[in-house]
Design an enzyme around this catalytic site. Sequence first.
Site, PDB file in Angstrom:
ATOM      1  N   GLU A 190       0.802  -1.221   0.000  1.00 30.49           N
ATOM      2  CA  GLU A 190       0.000   0.000   0.000  1.00 30.49           C
ATOM      3  C   GLU A 190       0.836   1.273   0.000  1.00 30.49           C
ATOM      4  O   GLU A 190       0.901   2.009   0.991  1.00 30.49           O
ATOM      5  CB  GLU A 190      -0.977  -0.006   1.177  1.00 30.49           C
ATOM      6  CG  GLU A 190      -1.958  -1.161   1.114  1.00 30.49           C
ATOM      7  CD  GLU A 190      -3.098  -1.070   2.117  1.00 30.49           C
ATOM      8  OE1 GLU A 190      -4.051  -1.835   1.976  1.00 30.49           O
ATOM      9  OE2 GLU A 190      -3.019  -0.217   3.042  1.00 30.49           O
ATOM     10  N   GLU A 241      -5.834  -7.927  -0.582  1.00 29.68           N
ATOM     11  CA  GLU A 241      -6.504  -7.694   0.699  1.00 29.68           C
ATOM     12  C   GLU A 241      -7.945  -7.315   0.433  1.00 29.68           C
ATOM     13  O   GLU A 241      -8.236  -6.530  -0.480  1.00 29.68           O
ATOM     14  CB  GLU A 241      -5.857  -6.553   1.509  1.00 29.68           C
ATOM     15  CG  GLU A 241      -4.558  -6.894   2.177  1.00 29.68           C
ATOM     16  CD  GLU A 241      -4.032  -5.740   3.037  1.00 29.68           C
ATOM     17  OE1 GLU A 241      -4.859  -4.909   3.507  1.00 29.68           O
ATOM     18  OE2 GLU A 241      -2.805  -5.664   3.227  1.00 29.68           O
TER      19      GLU A 241
END
Length: 435
Positions: free
Chosen positions: A169, A353
């Site tokens: 991320e 995710e």
Amino acid sequence: MTSLPSRAEFPDGFLFGAATSAYQIEGHAFGGAGSTHWDSFAATPGNVTRAENGAIACDHYHRWAEDLDLMAEAGFDLYRFSTSWARVLPEGRGAVNPEGLDFYDRLIDGMLERGLRPALTLYHWELPSPLADLGGWRNRDIAGWFGDYTQIVARRLGDRIFSAAPINEPWCVGWLSHFLGQHAPGLRDIRATARAMHHILLAHGTAINAMRAEGMGNLGAVCNLEYALPADETPQAAQAAALYDAYYNRFFVEAIFKGRYPAEVLEAFAPHLPEAWQDDFTTIQAPLDWLGVNYYTCKRIAPCGGPWPAHHEVPGPLPKTVMGWEIYPEGLEKFLLWLARDITGDLPLYVTENGMASESGQRDTDRITYFRAHLEAALRAIKAGVPLRGYIAWSLLDNYEWALGYGKRFGLVGVEFETLERQPKASYEAWKLAL
């Protein structure tokens, strides 16, 4: 009991997994790990709920075998985990911590013994404090430091890794942490943000090249995407949502796959980027074997007065998780279609995710409903021709949820943090039935 789509509904060879990250579960006080910028961020009043940190976390450092047993018993194919830079190199550079590498050796061998494919992330936010002291992600030298760390991990562990990605991320590492100040190092500085976001990408490409040089394959990137919706039907709201999409979603994937930054972001970033930044795209665009998408929610964006980016988030009408995030599975489908059409082409995609925080305890039917809706969105994308190859649930365990401490629970398996007892939830049993 509410059920999930079964494995049989997905293409042959489609992989299912669950994910964690080092600082959130291991217990950073153990095994010779060095100090990180999250330790100092958490020790600063007002940054983290109850000033909680990852010193003990879920004690995965000692309980890893039990946790891997839970993964295997559920029927998952792969385990997405991360190595901690500060556990491997307590000073960020220089001397290696043998206990740290030995731990990851045992962990990976334990995965393989249980038939789990190790899916490695090299950095999930725990920057060693000595490197933070040198400017952290603002310092161009971090790309080289990260490359050296990557080489150490690759040489010791790379022969047993199924897949690897450098940085989890990048938007959170860059924007959330340097512009909004909500994660370590807690800055609110546009120059720091522009440089951090560029250096994150430079470090990503450097790490990919380092792993290739050590003979590793199946390498990718993991970007978090958040669907931007205009708060109303005005052109101003549409423009605000487009800018949000540019710095949140497009900045990193366009850099990696197109060799450019969005013009809407350069309008503000250009004076602050490092000298000759354009020359770094050769490294940033190191070829990948797959792209991972972390997806949770959408945001409603409205214009407002003030300096760039001159917009803010407003509440939306959809049901929300306890994070206050709207549940919008259509966003996942739209992102997968967009990536395959405009960015990545035939490159394999993974949902790396997806999950929700819930307060419903062991009978977490709301979490099962969330997973089902997003798995169905993934199936629709596959039927539309998207080369989606796997889906990874977040998270295996209730864990340390960064600035929110231990209060927000994403786990398929509950953790009683006073005793560290593991308690599989209904969502864990639903996955077990589906797989």
